[in-house]
Each structure stands twice: as structure tokens, then as C-alpha cells.
Scaffold this active site. Sequence first.
Site, PDB file in Angstrom:
ATOM      1  N   ASP A 267       0.848  -1.197   0.000  1.00 32.97           N
ATOM      2  CA  ASP A 267       0.000   0.000   0.000  1.00 32.97           C
ATOM      3  C   ASP A 267       0.880   1.243   0.000  1.00 32.97           C
ATOM      4  O   ASP A 267       1.704   1.426   0.896  1.00 32.97           O
ATOM      5  CB  ASP A 267      -0.902  -0.031   1.238  1.00 32.97           C
ATOM      6  CG  ASP A 267      -1.663   1.264   1.452  1.00 32.97           C
ATOM      7  OD1 ASP A 267      -1.918   1.970   0.455  1.00 32.97           O
ATOM      8  OD2 ASP A 267      -1.991   1.552   2.618  1.00 32.97           O
TER       9      ASP A 267
ATOM     10  N   ASP B  88      -2.017  -1.177  -3.787  1.00 34.85           N
ATOM     11  CA  ASP B  88      -2.315  -0.437  -5.001  1.00 34.85           C
ATOM     12  C   ASP B  88      -1.168  -0.595  -6.007  1.00 34.85           C
ATOM     13  O   ASP B  88      -0.142  -1.221  -5.712  1.00 34.85           O
ATOM     14  CB  ASP B  88      -2.576   1.034  -4.694  1.00 34.85           C
ATOM     15  CG  ASP B  88      -1.533   1.635  -3.758  1.00 34.85           C
ATOM     16  OD1 ASP B  88      -0.335   1.391  -3.971  1.00 34.85           O
ATOM     17  OD2 ASP B  88      -1.920   2.349  -2.804  1.00 34.85           O
TER      18      ASP B  88
ATOM     19  N   ASP C   7      -3.988   3.919   2.966  1.00 34.70           N
ATOM     20  CA  ASP C   7      -5.413   3.659   3.178  1.00 34.70           C
ATOM     21  C   ASP C   7      -5.684   2.206   3.575  1.00 34.70           C
ATOM     22  O   ASP C   7      -6.845   1.822   3.761  1.00 34.70           O
ATOM     23  CB  ASP C   7      -6.225   4.033   1.939  1.00 34.70           C
ATOM     24  CG  ASP C   7      -5.941   3.149   0.729  1.00 34.70           C
ATOM     25  OD1 ASP C   7      -5.022   2.302   0.799  1.00 34.70           O
ATOM     26  OD2 ASP C   7      -6.633   3.316  -0.301  1.00 34.70           O
TER      27      ASP C   7
ATOM     28  N   ASP D 250      -9.994 -15.749 -16.353  1.00 38.64           N
ATOM     29  CA  ASP D 250     -10.777 -16.253 -15.240  1.00 38.64           C
ATOM     30  C   ASP D 250     -11.939 -17.109 -15.761  1.00 38.64           C
ATOM     31  O   ASP D 250     -12.564 -16.779 -16.775  1.00 38.64           O
ATOM     32  CB  ASP D 250     -11.321 -15.056 -14.442  1.00 38.64           C
ATOM     33  CG  ASP D 250     -12.034 -15.462 -13.176  1.00 38.64           C
ATOM     34  OD1 ASP D 250     -11.400 -16.123 -12.342  1.00 38.64           O
ATOM     35  OD2 ASP D 250     -13.225 -15.116 -13.024  1.00 38.64           O
TER      36      ASP D 250
ATOM     37  N   GLU E 194      -7.774 -20.353 -16.491  1.00 40.09           N
ATOM     38  CA  GLU E 194      -8.216 -21.085 -15.304  1.00 40.09           C
ATOM     39  C   GLU E 194      -9.233 -22.115 -15.793  1.00 40.09           C
ATOM     40  O   GLU E 194     -10.355 -21.768 -16.157  1.00 40.09           O
ATOM     41  CB  GLU E 194      -8.871 -20.131 -14.300  1.00 40.09           C
ATOM     42  CG  GLU E 194      -9.401 -20.847 -13.067  1.00 40.09           C
ATOM     43  CD  GLU E 194     -10.343 -19.982 -12.238  1.00 40.09           C
ATOM     44  OE1 GLU E 194     -10.407 -20.197 -11.018  1.00 40.09           O
ATOM     45  OE2 GLU E 194     -11.020 -19.101 -12.808  1.00 40.09           O
TER      46      GLU E 194
END
Length: 496
Positions: free
Chosen positions: A21, A29, A25, A196, A255
Site C-alpha cells: 500500500d 495499489d 489507506d 478467469d 483457469e
Amino acid sequence: MRADWWAEAVVYQVYVRSFADSDGDGVGDLAGVRSRLGYLELLGVDALWLSPVYPSPGVDHGYDVSDPRDVDPLFGTLDDFDGLLADARAHGLRVVIDLVPNHTSDQHEWFRAAVSAAPGSPERARYHFRREPNNWQSVFGGPAWTRVAPDDPEYYLHLFTPGQPDLNWANPEVREDLEKTLRFWCDRGVDGVRIDVAHGLAKADGLPDDPRQPGWTVLEQDTPDPRFDQDGVHEVHRAIRGVLDQYPGRMAIGEVTVRDDARWSAYVRPDELHLAFHFGLLHCPFDAEEIRACIDRTLLAAGTAPAVWTIANHDNPRPPTRYGSLERARAMALIALALPGTAYLYNGEELGLPDVELPAAVARDPGGREGCRVPLPWEGEGPGYGFTTGEPWLPMPESYGALTAADQLEDPDSTLSLYRQALELRQRHPAFRGDRVEWFGAPDGCLAFRRVGTTLVCALNAGTRPVPLPPGDVLLTSGPLTDCGDLPPDTAAWLA
């Protein structure tokens, strides 16, 4: 750099919200990932795979995408993404992104338009709407159909959460939009896509009832599942491959969870996916006979395509938890990294992190998978351990204080040091060649294989007592040998 870089690569899965991070927060990211690229270079991986960073309501932690051609402000901006790509190149790393083509978010502009439109409209034709729902179940449990509104006669299909309506891949607009998305990211410079639910992009014609007993949601049953692995899915993958082939050096990995290896093999035909996750080793127990059988099945199923090996990802318990000990997890890492093909690591695997038992109050994942998604401990003390200067989005346990990357880098016996040594040998030692293995006789509860055409031997003791090592010079062991040089239980070794 070779065009088929992906054939023998080691790819590191970055679960972005839990990696690093940058702004305090508590959520990882893109700038955080960018700040840790030097660590990935030092680790010795070839590429990183980013979990979804698209705009999303977060119902399924980013796998509910509201705009597949942008970045969620939670993670940064497109400029941040471009900067990450450029810095990754400087560190000798390729970048793979997650692609979620089976469904969108219910906040996607298409679905909002569909809900506002009338039954039978072109807007609803991009999804699956019907007046009488069939008996399909959601993967997360419960009916796979939700009524649009109390005064609307139709229901919509969602094989996952109600916030993830399934796209209708029989609609040409859906395919055209995916091709637009592929070109958008390839033009920006990404090196590949992880697809995915790659087995879910076609449904049985007419959406018939599921003939299996109610409540079955897995794919390993003998009876075909009308929700997944329909023959029409291969036309979609050929279309994806057609786009990627226009960008040299790009690849697609799927996947793929299907009922049998023959069905799985179809996904890696020469004009479809370059790679596919087999997941055999990921789900295999710590048992020598079963591990050997799994390796043979995976190599046979892959055929001429490179096999893909992984023992961890964001959907499954971490290896020390799943195998019952860190020693077994370290041993299985050497098994996976010794095999021909490509290997995928999950962030934190190289630190030997276990699953974390979380309070019910913080558990929000529809699949109950947050125990393996707790942020990584980089250095220092809690509550953030260098992951964040704020409160991490999931609480990090005190036990992480002894597992930070900074401390492990200084410890030659740490799990991080083991991974670094293994990856350096895999990259530089001439014995790590060849696309087949041959097996040697081994004591009960043990296995040993050699990469055909090389001197590399990998041995595993999954038994209960020490055993002699095979002949050869020891390159690396997952734990210390006995005083007399035997291989202890729950330990693996590389020899050449």
C-alpha cells in the site's frame, strides 16, 4: 528475449490489494506494486500476474468488473499502470493481467441498460434473461438466478454472486467487446492475460436443467455440468488466440476446471490457450504415490503444451496450512520448481505464510477465502508490518512479525532464501532442461524423478523415517539432512 518466454517462466501472482500500500489507506495499489519490483527481481521471477485492478464494486474483490478498460481509483490510474509496466521492463519483468470474460458487475453500463430495458430487448440479449429460471446453482451456493425486480417478469443468470451477471457469449457484441478489451491492454504493452473461469464462456443450448442432484456445484462428477465446459467455449478461445497472435510474444493462460484430463487437454490445442492451469498439484495431498500420479497425469494432459505447476493461489488455503507444516510446504515447492514447464507462485508463498484465522466481523468474501489473502509482512512491526502505514484491510497477526521479508532476506535458512536459491538454480543450472521426467525406484513413501536428458534428480521423502539420497551432488534441500546425510521425512532435495 525469446518469443515463447512463458513456456519455462516463473510467474509471481500479485494479489494487488494485499501486496503493498503506497498511500496509507490500508489497501494495496499499483504504486505499491511498483515500489516492490526490485524485490521481485531479487527473488528471481520472470513475470508478475496482477489480480484485477479494474473499476469494481468489490462484491467479489474485483472479479465483478464494471469497466474492463480502466483502473479503479482504489488502485490508482491508467498512468500508474503504464508506469508499472515501464518499471517492470526496467527490472526485466513481464506483466500478465487478469481477464474476467465470463461475467460483468451488475454496475457495468451494459447491465444497467439491460435492467432498464424491456424483456426481449437487444440490451438484455447480452446476458441471460428468462421468465422461468432453471435449477442451476451458483458456485457460491443458492440459486444461480435472481429476479430483476419485483415487477419485472424475468430473472438473470449469475453463476457466482448476484452482482456478477453472466454474459451471453452467443451474442456477437460480447465477443467484439472482449476483442476491444484485449487490444486495449495489448496496445498498452501487457505481455499476457490470465483468463478467469476459462471453462465457463459457453452454456448448454437452451439452458436445460442440471441433471445432477440439487446442490452439486463441483465439476468433478461423472455427469456433465451444463453450466461449464461446453464445446462452444473453444470457439471463444480461438477468437482470443486470433487477437493475441497479432501481438508477438503475448500469451493467454486459462483457469480451467473440468471433469477429466481429456476435456482439459482440448483447451491447450495449438490454436487455443498457450497454457492452462491443471490444478492437480494444488489439490494433491502430501503423499508420494498421489504426487507421482498427479505429475504423470498433468504432463500427459498437457501434451505438446508446457505444463503449469502451482501449489498456491488466492482461492485456496496457503501451503503450510494445507499440507499441515511449513516443512512439507517447502518440500513441495522444490517438487513444483523442478518439473518441466512453467511455475506460478502466489505472493507470500515464498515467505512461508500460513492461512490466518480472521474474526467473522471482517470476513466479506463470498467464498470464505480471505485467510489466504491477508496482506504481506515486509518489515518492522504491526499492525501494518511495512505493508501500510495505516490499518491493513485485513488484520495481520502478531506471528507475521517473525516472517517479514526483511528478516528473511538476512536469514540463509529462511523460506525466502530457499526460494531465491531454487529460482537461481532453475534459471542458471544446465540441468533444468527437457520437457519430460523419468522415475526411479524409491523407498515406500518416497519418490524420485530425473529430467530426461539432464542430470537433475529431485527426491522427496513423504514417509516417516530418513532414507538415503539418490546418487549425485546435492544442489539444494528444503531442510537440513540428517547427521549421516540421509533425507529426513517431509523434505525434498535436488541433486545433479
